[in-house]
Design an enzyme around this catalytic site. Structure first.
Site, PDB file in Angstrom:
ATOM      1  N   PHE A  43       2.714  -9.061  -9.045  1.00  0.00           N
ATOM      2  CA  PHE A  43       4.474  -9.624  -8.655  1.00  0.00           C
ATOM      3  C   PHE A  43       4.104 -10.487  -9.768  1.00  0.00           C
ATOM      4  CE2 PHE A  43       3.086  -8.172  -5.049  1.00  0.00           C
ATOM      5  CZ  PHE A  43       3.600  -8.199  -3.194  1.00  0.00           C
ATOM      6  N   TRP A  73       6.869  -0.112  -8.079  1.00  0.00           N
ATOM      7  CA  TRP A  73       8.504  -1.071  -6.948  1.00  0.00           C
ATOM      8  C   TRP A  73       9.447  -1.225  -8.564  1.00  0.00           C
ATOM      9  CZ3 TRP A  73      11.735  -4.340  -7.606  1.00  0.00           C
ATOM     10  CH2 TRP A  73      12.995  -5.100  -6.001  1.00  0.00           C
ATOM     11  N   PHE A  86      -3.322  -0.271   7.000  1.00  0.00           N
ATOM     12  CA  PHE A  86      -4.192  -1.506   6.968  1.00  0.00           C
ATOM     13  C   PHE A  86      -5.388  -1.424   6.015  1.00  0.00           C
ATOM     14  CE2 PHE A  86      -2.588  -1.805  11.850  1.00  0.00           C
ATOM     15  CZ  PHE A  86      -1.353  -2.562  10.994  1.00  0.00           C
ATOM     16  N   LYS A 125       7.400  -5.787  10.202  1.00  0.00           N
ATOM     17  CA  LYS A 125       7.898  -4.636   8.575  1.00  0.00           C
ATOM     18  C   LYS A 125       9.118  -4.627   8.361  1.00  0.00           C
ATOM     19  CE  LYS A 125       4.435  -2.110   7.471  1.00  0.00           C
ATOM     20  NZ  LYS A 125       3.337  -0.940   7.699  1.00  0.00           N
ATOM     21  N   LYS A 165       1.055  -0.647  -0.232  1.00  0.00           N
ATOM     22  CA  LYS A 165      -0.407  -0.492   0.259  1.00  0.00           C
ATOM     23  C   LYS A 165       1.300   1.607  -0.171  1.00  0.00           C
ATOM     24  CE  LYS A 165      -2.526   0.594   3.776  1.00  0.00           C
ATOM     25  NZ  LYS A 165      -1.720   1.634   4.345  1.00  0.00           N
ATOM     26  N   THR A 187       3.956   1.287  -1.279  1.00  0.00           N
ATOM     27  CA  THR A 187       4.321   1.776  -2.671  1.00  0.00           C
ATOM     28  C   THR A 187       3.730   2.568  -3.403  1.00  0.00           C
ATOM     29  OG1 THR A 187       5.874  -0.273  -1.804  1.00  0.00           O
ATOM     30  CG2 THR A 187       6.006   0.125  -3.893  1.00  0.00           C
ATOM     31  N   ARG A 193       2.031   8.690   6.767  1.00  0.00           N
ATOM     32  CA  ARG A 193       2.345   8.848   8.705  1.00  0.00           C
ATOM     33  C   ARG A 193       3.951   8.331   8.295  1.00  0.00           C
ATOM     34  NH1 ARG A 193      -0.858   4.025  10.042  1.00  0.00           N
ATOM     35  NH2 ARG A 193      -0.531   3.154   7.786  1.00  0.00           N
ATOM     36  N   ALA A 196      -3.744   2.357  13.188  1.00  0.00           N
ATOM     37  CA  ALA A 196      -5.476   1.755  12.867  1.00  0.00           C
ATOM     38  C   ALA A 196      -5.667   0.978  13.270  1.00  0.00           C
ATOM     39  CB  ALA A 196      -4.907   1.874  10.447  1.00  0.00           C
TER      40      ALA A 196
END
Length: 563
Positions: A388, A416, A308, A112, A78, A80, A101, A280
């Site tokens: 992906f 990405w 999230f 993460k 998200k 990215t 954020r 969140a």
């Protein structure tokens, strides 16, 4: 033909190889004057709150909210996509900005490993953003714990407010996942060491002060919000606030710089305001209102994110932040991946490389529910399918067919790998729906609704629950808060991020469930009531193999292992 496999660079290698402009150049392109920027080195700065006053009459840009399906261990990307989408607008010749954020050390050192985007869609300098940045979270930690120390000192010095030590609700905080601190005893060692009592630690991003900083409109509003925070209850069961202690000025002093938004840039030099970091799942999950409002005055397209899935961050953005800050989003992006959808369809993480059309179709139900949620707010949305390399041609075709069958707009993103160039189709789709789709944004509930009704509306409309169960303790709090006049505040749900329900193992689109509210917590300074569901923790724990195990620093000071 050269068949040698090209080595794929890691996120941190890409970041280290990227050219970063001096932040003064980025600010100058936004017509920010020298006296409106405070440098924190060459590549980071804070912006003066005076910018909002200067541009008060300027027209706002378009506001795009990025959210996602319920997160899985497969990853959705998200942040990215948020970064790549802003870079895509820049690539299309638009004046774009990011408002997002700042990372907490809890997830950075935990599961993460970082939260600055990935690949060629990153904000820079990535290492500093992921670690201590400009000191905002440390300032919030200091303010929170200063307040905790002042409360204990008040007890020690005579307790003229008649605080019941058993009913102190203000906890200490630390910005790292540390389950050993969830429940502690303080004041041991005799009369000179204070009054013994039970206490506990939350993670800093769950502190009400974090929410206050993120929702405050200016310095005066922040001080007013700080003064309203409830820290304890008296022996007569009356609330004790920061104003009663007379320390809101001291807390505001500690936060006078933390309230100013931070400006950095992406790899493509798109300006980014990164400010505030509430989770969140246990807080309201949005960057600061000041940063978002500032970005809207400085750019034509502002891309922001909320933590999230749409059941958490987006719901709170649309029911809490937008209402308080006077924002009206223009469009929403819901991020998904084939991999994550297959996990929601029942596929084990280790089997995600195997084509599974049945699981994909089942998992798409989770995505469709989030789309329905955004539509219930009256907002248009686009699905961003984050591609992906393991996605098969058939899986992509099936996804496309299902989206077309449901008349759901979507775009394939490859940000990405390609940066902004991989997100231009998404940006074009967003511009189109902003121009063509009607926008009837409105929060899901009125502030005049009771706390119970607000929670029930969220549970049914956003989670898909059949109803809500309140424990006896929560029922008692409902009555108590109504007596205090707090029932007119919005609700901030603390719930697992992994499921639409309060059971983290119920993936996909569960049905026939009820949401259990085990407790309620007043965050009167922030301006909402926190409803705790299931067994959600306000102090997470570290995983078996924390990301910190892979981190190091070279002799020349470069970070290793951040991703």
């Amino acid at each position: 033909m050269d068949t040698e496999t090209k080595k794929v660079k890691s996120d941190i290698e890409i970041a280290n190889d990227a050219y970063i402009k001096p932040i003064t150049e980025i600010a100058a392109e936004l017509d920010i004057s020298d006296n409106e920027i405070e440098l924190y080195g060459k590549y980071k700065a804070k912006l003066s709150l005076d910018i909002l006053n200067r541009l008060d009459q300027s027209e706002d840009g378009k506001l795009i909210l990025v959210t996602a399906i319920n997160p899985t261990k497969a990853g959705e990307g998200k942040t990215t996509v948020t970064v790549g989408l802003a870079d895509a607008f820049t690539a299309l010749g638009e004046k774009a900005m990011i408002a997002m954020r700042e990372p907490s050390l809890g997830p950075v050192m935990g599961i993460k490993g970082g939260a600055a985007g990935g690949g060629y869609s990153q904000v820079l300098p990535m290492t500093e953003i992921n670690l201590h940045f400009n000191g905002d979270i440390h300032a919030i930690t200091a303010a929170n714990n200063t307040l905790a120390a002042l409360i204990d000192n008040h007890l020690h010095q005579g307790n003229h407010l008649c605080i019941d030590p058993r009913k102190i609700v203000w906890k200490r905080v630390v910005d790292i996942n540390d389950r050993a601190l969830r429940n502690v005893v303080v004041g041991l060692g005799g009369p000179m060491q204070g009054i013994p009592r039970e206490d506990g630690f939350d993670i800093t991003v769950a502190s009400e002060i974090m929410a206050v900083v993120c929702l405050a409109q200016d310095l005066d509003d922040m001080k007013e919000r700080l003064s309203r925070m409830v820290v304890a209850w008296t022996y007569n069961d009356e609330p004790v606030t920061v104003q009663d202690l007379g320390v809101e000025g001291a807390l505001a002093l500690l936060l006078k710089d933390a309230i100013k938004p931070n400006i950095v840039q992406t790899i493509a030099h798109t300006p980014a305001l990164i400010h505030g970091g509430p989770f969140a799942n246990i807080a309201h999950g949005c960057n600061s209102a000041i940063a978002t409002r500032t970005a809207l005055k400085l750019a034509d397209y502002v891309v922001t994110e909320a933590g999230f899935g749409a059941d958490l961050g987006a719901e709170k953005f649309l029911n809490i932040k937008s209402r308080m800050a006077g924002l009206k989003p223009d469009a929403v992006v819901i991020v998904a991946t084939i991999r994550a959808l297959k996990m929601h369809g029942g596929v084990d993480k280790n089997e995600l490389g195997t084509e599974d059309i049945g699981a994909l179709k089942k998992g798409i139900e989770n995505l469709k529910k989030h789309g329905e949620t955004i539509s219930s707010f009256g907002l248009p949305f686009v699905i961003a399918l984050n591609r992906f390399v393991t996605d098969t041609h058939l899986e992509l075709e099936v996804f496309k067919g299902l989206m077309e069958q449901e008349n759901i707009p979507y775009a394939l993103t490859e940000v990405w790998e390609k940066g902004g160039a991989g997100g231009t189709a998404l940006a074009e789709s967003i511009k189109q729906i902003i121009d063509e789709k009607e926008n009837h944004y409105a929060p899901l509930y009125e502030l005049t609704h009771s706390i119970e009704d607000k929670i029930t509306i969220i549970a049914k409309k956003v989670y898909g629950a059949e109803g809500v169960d309140f424990t006896p303790q929560a029922r008692k709090k409902l009555e108590k808060f109504k007596e205090q006049g707090w029932d007119s505040l919005p609700v901030c749900m603390a719930k697992t991020q992994y499921s639409l329900s309060d059971n983290p193992n119920a993936l996909g689109r569960p049905s026939g469930f009820t949401i259990t509210i085990r407790d309620l917590k007043p965050s009167i300074g922030a301006g909402f009531i926190v409803a705790l569901t299931g067994d959600i923790m306000t102090m997470p724990g570290l995983p078996k193999h924390p990301a910190a195990l892979n981190m190091d620093v070279t002799e020349d000071g470069k970070a290793i292992g951040l991703f």
